[in-house]
Design an enzyme around this catalytic site. Structure first.
Site, PDB file in Angstrom:
ATOM      1  N   LYS A   1      53.361  47.525  52.247  1.00 37.57           N
ATOM      2  CA  LYS A   1      53.537  48.589  51.252  1.00 37.57           C
ATOM      3  C   LYS A   1      52.295  48.659  50.372  1.00 37.57           C
ATOM      4  O   LYS A   1      52.057  47.793  49.533  1.00 37.57           O
ATOM      5  CB  LYS A   1      54.765  48.348  50.371  1.00 37.57           C
ATOM      6  CG  LYS A   1      55.014  49.539  49.447  1.00 37.57           C
ATOM      7  CD  LYS A   1      55.816  49.186  48.216  1.00 37.57           C
ATOM      8  CE  LYS A   1      55.095  49.275  46.908  1.00 37.57           C
ATOM      9  NZ  LYS A   1      54.260  50.426  46.603  1.00 37.57           N
TER      10      LYS A   1
ATOM     11  N   GLU B   1      48.371  37.243  43.747  1.00 37.98           N
ATOM     12  CA  GLU B   1      47.124  37.323  42.982  1.00 37.98           C
ATOM     13  C   GLU B   1      47.384  38.278  41.840  1.00 37.98           C
ATOM     14  O   GLU B   1      47.703  39.449  42.074  1.00 37.98           O
ATOM     15  CB  GLU B   1      45.995  37.864  43.866  1.00 37.98           C
ATOM     16  CG  GLU B   1      45.335  36.822  44.718  1.00 37.98           C
ATOM     17  CD  GLU B   1      44.847  35.642  43.915  1.00 37.98           C
ATOM     18  OE1 GLU B   1      44.393  35.823  42.766  1.00 37.98           O
ATOM     19  OE2 GLU B   1      44.957  34.521  44.425  1.00 37.98           O
TER      20      GLU B   1
ATOM     21  N   CYS C   1      40.538  42.838  39.331  1.00 37.01           N
ATOM     22  CA  CYS C   1      41.093  41.678  38.640  1.00 37.01           C
ATOM     23  C   CYS C   1      39.983  40.693  38.317  1.00 37.01           C
ATOM     24  O   CYS C   1      40.146  39.839  37.456  1.00 37.01           O
ATOM     25  CB  CYS C   1      42.214  41.040  39.440  1.00 37.01           C
ATOM     26  SG  CYS C   1      41.717  40.516  41.046  1.00 37.01           S
TER      27      CYS C   1
ATOM     28  N   GLU D   1      45.016  42.045  29.397  1.00 34.90           N
ATOM     29  CA  GLU D   1      44.246  42.716  30.439  1.00 34.90           C
ATOM     30  C   GLU D   1      44.459  44.224  30.327  1.00 34.90           C
ATOM     31  O   GLU D   1      45.578  44.712  30.462  1.00 34.90           O
ATOM     32  CB  GLU D   1      44.727  42.217  31.811  1.00 34.90           C
ATOM     33  CG  GLU D   1      43.863  42.699  32.953  1.00 34.90           C
ATOM     34  CD  GLU D   1      44.351  42.226  34.324  1.00 34.90           C
ATOM     35  OE1 GLU D   1      45.567  42.062  34.510  1.00 34.90           O
ATOM     36  OE2 GLU D   1      43.504  42.036  35.206  1.00 34.90           O
TER      37      GLU D   1
HETATM   38  C1  UN1 Z   1      36.121  41.538  44.156  1.00 34.24           C
HETATM   39  O1  UN1 Z   1      35.884  41.060  43.055  1.00 34.24           O
HETATM   40  O2  UN1 Z   1      35.243  42.054  44.841  1.00 34.24           O
HETATM   41  O3  UN1 Z   1      42.468  42.985  42.762  1.00 34.24           O
HETATM   42  C2  UN1 Z   1      37.464  41.476  44.721  1.00 34.24           C
HETATM   43  C3  UN1 Z   1      41.334  42.532  42.595  1.00 34.24           C
HETATM   44  C4  UN1 Z   1      40.964  41.243  43.301  1.00 34.24           C
HETATM   45  C5  UN1 Z   1      39.875  41.427  44.266  1.00 34.24           C
HETATM   46  C6  UN1 Z   1      38.525  41.411  43.673  1.00 34.24           C
HETATM   47  N1  UN1 Z   1      42.117  40.698  43.983  1.00 34.24           N
HETATM   48  O4  UN1 Z   1      40.546  43.109  41.892  1.00 34.24           O
END
Ligand code: UN1
Length: 481
Positions: free
Chosen positions: A176, A250, A284, A384
């Site tokens: 998804k 994550e 992130c 954030e």
């Molecule tokens: C990156 O820094 O190139 O959702 C990847 C995000 C991370 C991936 C970052 N899981 O931004």
């Protein structure tokens, strides 16, 4: 791109119309333009997708890993061939610049290729036995049907780095994607089907949270890999724990760049700008906090504010544009809301901070590149915002700077700028993050090394490299006598 593309689901190898409500993705630069249009998956579609993945599992898991890898390698070639077109579509649907979009599509190809070659790597371990005539082998097996839930901000790279290892280790997948970026999800699924992936091995169900919730709660889903917001990640982890299935999540980041007095200032300025404002700060791993030591703080912050103000914000598909819009009006409002709170908490605005009132920048979901300075803790230091907003603080020395970098419940990434090896070593030892950059920006990931956070940024095994195997397989310890 002028005409809206058709939004379809992939279930049991068939591209089909979802049974749910109408849905569409729009261009965040010009939100009246529809990028993809169709119907969401209905709950019954999610059931069919999981059933198809369950049926496909045995055949796929029994296929030699080299054969599974060959499908990924063929898909990598399809993705690479389409990078210019799909990169532009990505910029149109997600809002990052075309150059970043093309780069991301190429990165997805690189990830598929890395896992496509997994068959050539070590498949398990062998240990000595304390008993004569025996060896102990540790072999790996797939987990089963895996649910993959992905965010909007890397609409093809993050899906690739979850789906590629899931598949190569013999799992089947129900995916998804974020409902704001269905077109790029369809592109990745098309690449895999064109590459010869058997029906049911990857199923794509596009929709909003009811689709995700059904998937997470489905009794035939054996593991869940998620990237997205902290709030959703924790809800998924709680639901998965209640069912006793593993989760890889994550989640948030509030990543600091630390610039010490002895840094190469030009390099640090370039990299902090990239970390904070590339993809409009919607990573992130983006740099959302900055710590500068006193000796250089005035000069550094003044130059950074000038660069942020001069950043070319506009249509991400124009070559001159350096930063596009954020993903939705809701995201834009949330970021400006956070800035409003910051202003009420005595934060000083060094650049940006104000909405745009006319032209394209007012029409689209744009947020001005913003730098603020804090003298004491304020919400903007810890929350954030997931946008082009950088919160800066000064530190007396390196020790205080590293302590400020650690002053977060999150620990995804950090960047430290110094030319002093001793301080770099000190940073490696004391900054508590999953990804640390010395003299490069806080974002970025390579397919062959672990990616993921410390502290509250993530749950479960890390992603990519050999770390991915920890999540997408389980071990059998074989006593062979
Ligand atoms: C990156 O820094 O190139 O959702 C990847 C995000 C991370 C991936 C970052 N899981 O931004």
């Amino acid at each position: 791109m002028t005409e809206a593309k058709e939004l379809r689901q992939l279930i049991a190898g068939q591209w089909c119309t979802g049974g749910g409500d109408p849905m569409r993705s729009v261009n965040p630069t010009k939100p009246t333009i529809v990028v993809a249009e169709g119907n969401c998956a209905a709950i019954a579609d999610v059931d069919s997708a999981v059933a198809a993945a369950a049926v496909a599992l045995t055949g796929w898991a029994r296929m030699p890993i080299h054969q599974r890898g060959a499908v990924l390698l063929a898909a990598a070639a399809v993705v690479e061939r389409n990078a210019p077109v799909w990169g532009l579509e990505l910029a149109t649907e997600e809002g990052k610049t075309t150059a970043e979009g093309i780069g991301e599509v190429q990165r997805a190809a690189q990830i598929l290729r890395y896992y496509g070659n997994e068959g050539d790597r070590q498949a398990g371990e062998i240990f000595a036995s304390p008993r004569a005539g025996e060896q102990i082998l540790v072999t790996r097996k797939p987990i089963g049907v895996v649910a993959v839930i992905t965010p909007f901000n890397f609409p093809i790279a993050i899906p690739a780095w979850k789906i590629a290892p899931a598949l190569v280790y013999g799992n089947t997948v129900v995916w998804k994607p974020a409902s704001t970026v269905p077109l790029l999800a369809i592109r990745l699924a098309e690449a895999l089907t064109e590459a010869g992936l058997p029906p049911g091995v990857l199923n794509l169900v596009i929709g909003d949270s009811p689709v995700g919730e059904t998937l997470v709660d489905h009794l035939d889903v054996a593991a869940i890999s998620f990237t997205g917001s902290t709030a959703v990640g924790r809800r998924i982890a709680a639901a998965a724990a209640a069912r006793g299935v593993p989760v890889q999540a994550e989640m948030g980041g509030k990543n600091a760049a630390v610039v010490l007095d002895d840094a190469d200032i030009e390099l640090a300025l370039d990299q902090v700008m990239l970390g904070a404002f590339r993809s409009a700060g919607q990573k992130c791993t983006a740099t959302s906090r900055l710590v500068v030591t006193e000796g250089i703080a005035d000069r550094f912050l003044a130059e950074l504010a000038d660069r942020a103000t001069a950043l070319v914000v506009g249509d991400p598909t124009d070559d001159a544009t350096q930063m596009g819009p954020v993903i939705t009006g809701a995201a834009q409002r949330n970021i400006y809301g956070g800035l409003g709170t910051a202003m009420s908490q005595d934060v000083e605005v060094l650049a940006g901070g104000e909405p745009y009132f006319k032209g394209l920048l007012a029409e689209g979901f744009f947020v001005a590149p913003t730098v603020v300075e804090l003298t004491t803790a304020a919400d903007i230091w810890s929350e954030e915002l997931f946008g082009p907003v950088l919160a800066a603080r000064r530190a007396a020395d390196a020790d205080e700077a590293f302590a400020l970098a650690n002053d977060s419940e999150f620990g995804l990434s950090a960047a430290v700028f110094t030319q002093d090896l001793g301080r770099a070593l000190h940073a490696i030892e004391h900054i508590d993050v999953g990804v640390l950059h010395i003299n490069s920006e806080s974002a970025g990931a390579d397919p062959h090394v672990p990616f993921g956070g410390a502290k509250r940024s993530g749950l479960g095994p890390k992603e990519q490299g050999t770390a991915a195997r920890e999540f997408f397989t389980h071990t059998t310890t074989v006593y062979l006598r």
